[in-house]
Enzyme design. Structure first.
Site, short mmCIF file in Angstrom:
data_model
loop_
_atom_site.label_atom_id
_atom_site.label_comp_id
_atom_site.label_asym_id
_atom_site.label_seq_id
_atom_site.Cartn_x
_atom_site.Cartn_y
_atom_site.Cartn_z
N GLU A 213 0.84 -1.09 0.04
CA GLU A 213 0.03 0.14 0.18
C GLU A 213 0.86 1.28 0.06
O GLU A 213 1.93 1.36 0.66
CB GLU A 213 -0.87 0.01 1.31
N HIS A 237 -6.12 -11.24 5.56
CA HIS A 237 -6.21 -11.33 4.03
C HIS A 237 -5.26 -11.90 3.27
O HIS A 237 -5.61 -12.72 2.50
CB HIS A 237 -5.80 -9.69 3.51
C1 BG6 Z 1 -8.02 -3.49 5.71
C2 BG6 Z 1 -6.87 -3.04 6.79
O1 BG6 Z 1 -8.59 -4.52 6.21
O2 BG6 Z 1 -7.46 -3.54 4.27
C3 BG6 Z 1 -6.23 -1.72 6.14
O3 BG6 Z 1 -7.49 -2.65 7.83
C4 BG6 Z 1 -5.72 -1.75 4.72
O4 BG6 Z 1 -5.19 -1.25 6.93
C5 BG6 Z 1 -6.95 -2.50 3.80
O5 BG6 Z 1 -5.38 -0.51 4.33
C6 BG6 Z 1 -6.49 -2.79 2.50
O6 BG6 Z 1 -7.58 -3.03 1.66
P1 BG6 Z 1 -7.64 -2.83 -0.08
O7 BG6 Z 1 -8.99 -3.30 -0.36
O8 BG6 Z 1 -7.37 -1.34 0.01
O9 BG6 Z 1 -6.55 -3.58 -0.34
#
Ligand code: BG6
Length: 468
Positions: A213, A237
């Site tokens: 990210e 995740h």
């Molecule tokens: C969330 C986390 O579950 O997923 C965040 O708490 C993270 O910290 C986010 O930024 C990332 O999700 P995506 O869909 O933007 O990849």
């Protein structure tokens, strides 16, 4: 290509934590988007629940800022009409009677209680719902991650929820499972005869999973500093991505058949020793936070799956904030050809690589070796068969929550974690997280690919990250 919208049954969606970041940024816009596409029955309602005392008009005004990009004025007004705000104190139960009266006027429709609150509140909300007699057979409860911060606290939450709601009523959400491309991973593996015979220790050298990210804390200090990258991303995740990449073909597309296979992967994870786990913190994190902290904003691991399919094939995982770009990819790196027969002057013959790009620019890339066109001897070239879903299908990818919120109404648990999955993920993750106090995280520059130890995790095995 057009999107298909299948209307769902009539429902009352009760969102606890309605003034929080998740509800305002993700859940309400997702419901609004489903409404825009005509998926919500005319009488479906959304009951926004939070502690602050405010009226429905004030809540709608707060929400208007967030949902306006999805709508023209008429659709926005229609969506807002569905929303009622109810102030409830989850700890004392004040306001629960108003919620009960509001729900009882429509006792036949599907009821969803979505707990978009800190996990410390899961138990008291469940207790209050049970006390008010709101755990009716047509009710479902949705638990947002993180479910606890270790195996023991997760068990406590799951036990408490189970006293009021059955497992069939409990939806543990991991929004990565709602991403189109994550579901496509399943289809690519089991809807094509091509890849599956190669997905094993005989042909795969290693697997890399990157979820990077660009953003940093994004104002979520209170939550994030208590969690860190490992609990926030890896335990849930990334573990789900590992499961979908490594699982055996399920017997059918049945929720439990799929979850059984994912569970087997989680149970086959070898304990990860300290030298196979890297934690990092980006420079500037502490000043952003305003206090000293040993929380990691980056985690990389080398994972072993102890079964016949994957024995000896390392899975390297990494995730972090404040990295150079937002990118989530699964890389299946195949072995080299077993016996080189092309002449040395043809050039190097790289091993094949299958890359599933989850976001952004979702797609699949297959690295092949071909002959360089033209005369003058045999020379080889690496080329990518590169497919971008957006270019090929021209359909905007829906937000992950849109699908998941509707699956709850439909009663489809396929994309939700069963309790034993959460337990197994924590059984592997808890000992790792338990060691975190022993050593501070390693620093890395903001907007870089993480600490040098993460590269060493690869280089000492003679490998490297695809982006670094
Ligand atoms: C969330 C986390 O579950 O997923 C965040 O708490 C993270 O910290 C986010 O930024 C990332 O999700 P995506 O869909 O933007 O990849």
């Amino acid at each position: 290509m057009t999107a298909h919208t299948i209307p769902v049954a009539d429902f009352d969606y009760v969102v606890f934590g309605a003034t929080g970041d998740l509800a305002l940024r993700k859940l309400m816009p997702a419901l609004a988007a489903r409404d825009r596409d005509g998926q919500l029955p005319a009488s479906a309602r959304i009951l926004a629940v939070a502690r602050s005392s405010m009226d429905t008009a004030a809540y709608r005004a707060m929400l208007a800022e967030k949902v306006k990009e999805f709508h023209n004025a008429t659709l926005a007004a229609a969506f807002m009409e569905r929303i009622q705000y109810i102030a409830v104190d989850a700890k004392t139960g004040t306001g629960m009677d108003t919620l009960k009266t509001t729900l009882e006027s429509r006792s036949d429709c599907v009821r969803v209680y979505y707990l978009a609150v800190a996990p410390e509140l899961f138990v008291s909300i469940t207790e209050q719902l049970a006390k008010a007699g709101l755990n009716t057979p047509n009710a479902r409860i949705v638990l947002e991650k993180p479910i606890g911060h270790d195996a023991a606290s997760a068990k406590e939450i799951n036990d408490a929820v189970a006293t009021a709601f059955s497992e069939a009523q409990t939806y543990r959400i991991d929004h990565y499972l709602g991403k189109e491309t994550v579901q496509n991973l399943f289809v690519l593996r089991f809807g094509n005869a091509l890849f599956e015979p190669l997905m094993n220790r005989q042909y795969v050298d290693h697997v890399q999973i990157t979820v990077a990210e660009k953003v940093g804390l994004e104002g979520r200090h209170a939550y994030y500093d208590g969690a860190g990258a490992f609990r926030d991303m890896v335990q849930n995740h990334l573990m789900q991505l590992v499961c979908l990449t490594a699982m055996e073909p399920p017997q059918s597309f049945n929720a439990d058949a799929i979850r059984d296979e994912k569970l087997k992967v989680l149970r086959a994870l070898a304990p990860t020793p300290p030298e196979q786990c890297v934690r990092g913190q980006y420079a500037g994190y502490v000043s952003e936070l305003g206090k000293p902290s040993n929380t990691e904003t980056y985690a990389a691991l080398k994972l072993e799956i102890q079964n016949w399919r994957w024995a000896g094939v390392p899975f390297y995982l990494r995730t972090g904030k404040s990295m150079p770009e937002k990118v989530s990819e699964i890389v299946i790196q195949f072995r080299n050809v077993p016996h080189p027969i092309l002449p040395a002057e043809a050039g190097a013959v790289p091993a094949n690589r299958l890359v599933m790009r989850l976001q952004p620019n979702e797609g699949v890339r297959l690295g092949l070796t071909v002959k360089e066109p033209g005369p003058g001897g045999l020379r080889v070239l690496p080329v990518d068969l590169d497919m971008s879903f957006a270019e090929s299908f021209g359909v905007a990818q829906p937000e992950a929550y849109e699908r998941l919120l509707m699956d709850v109404v439909r009663g489809n648990q396929t994309l939700f974690m069963r309790r034993d999955e959460v337990d197994a993920a924590w059984a592997w993750a808890s000992p790792i997280a338990g060691r975190f106090t022993e050593k501070p995280p390693e620093p890395y520059f903001a907007q870089s690919w993480g600490p040098s130890a993460a590269s060493e995790l690869m280089t000492r095995d003679g490998r490297k990250w695809v982006q670094a």
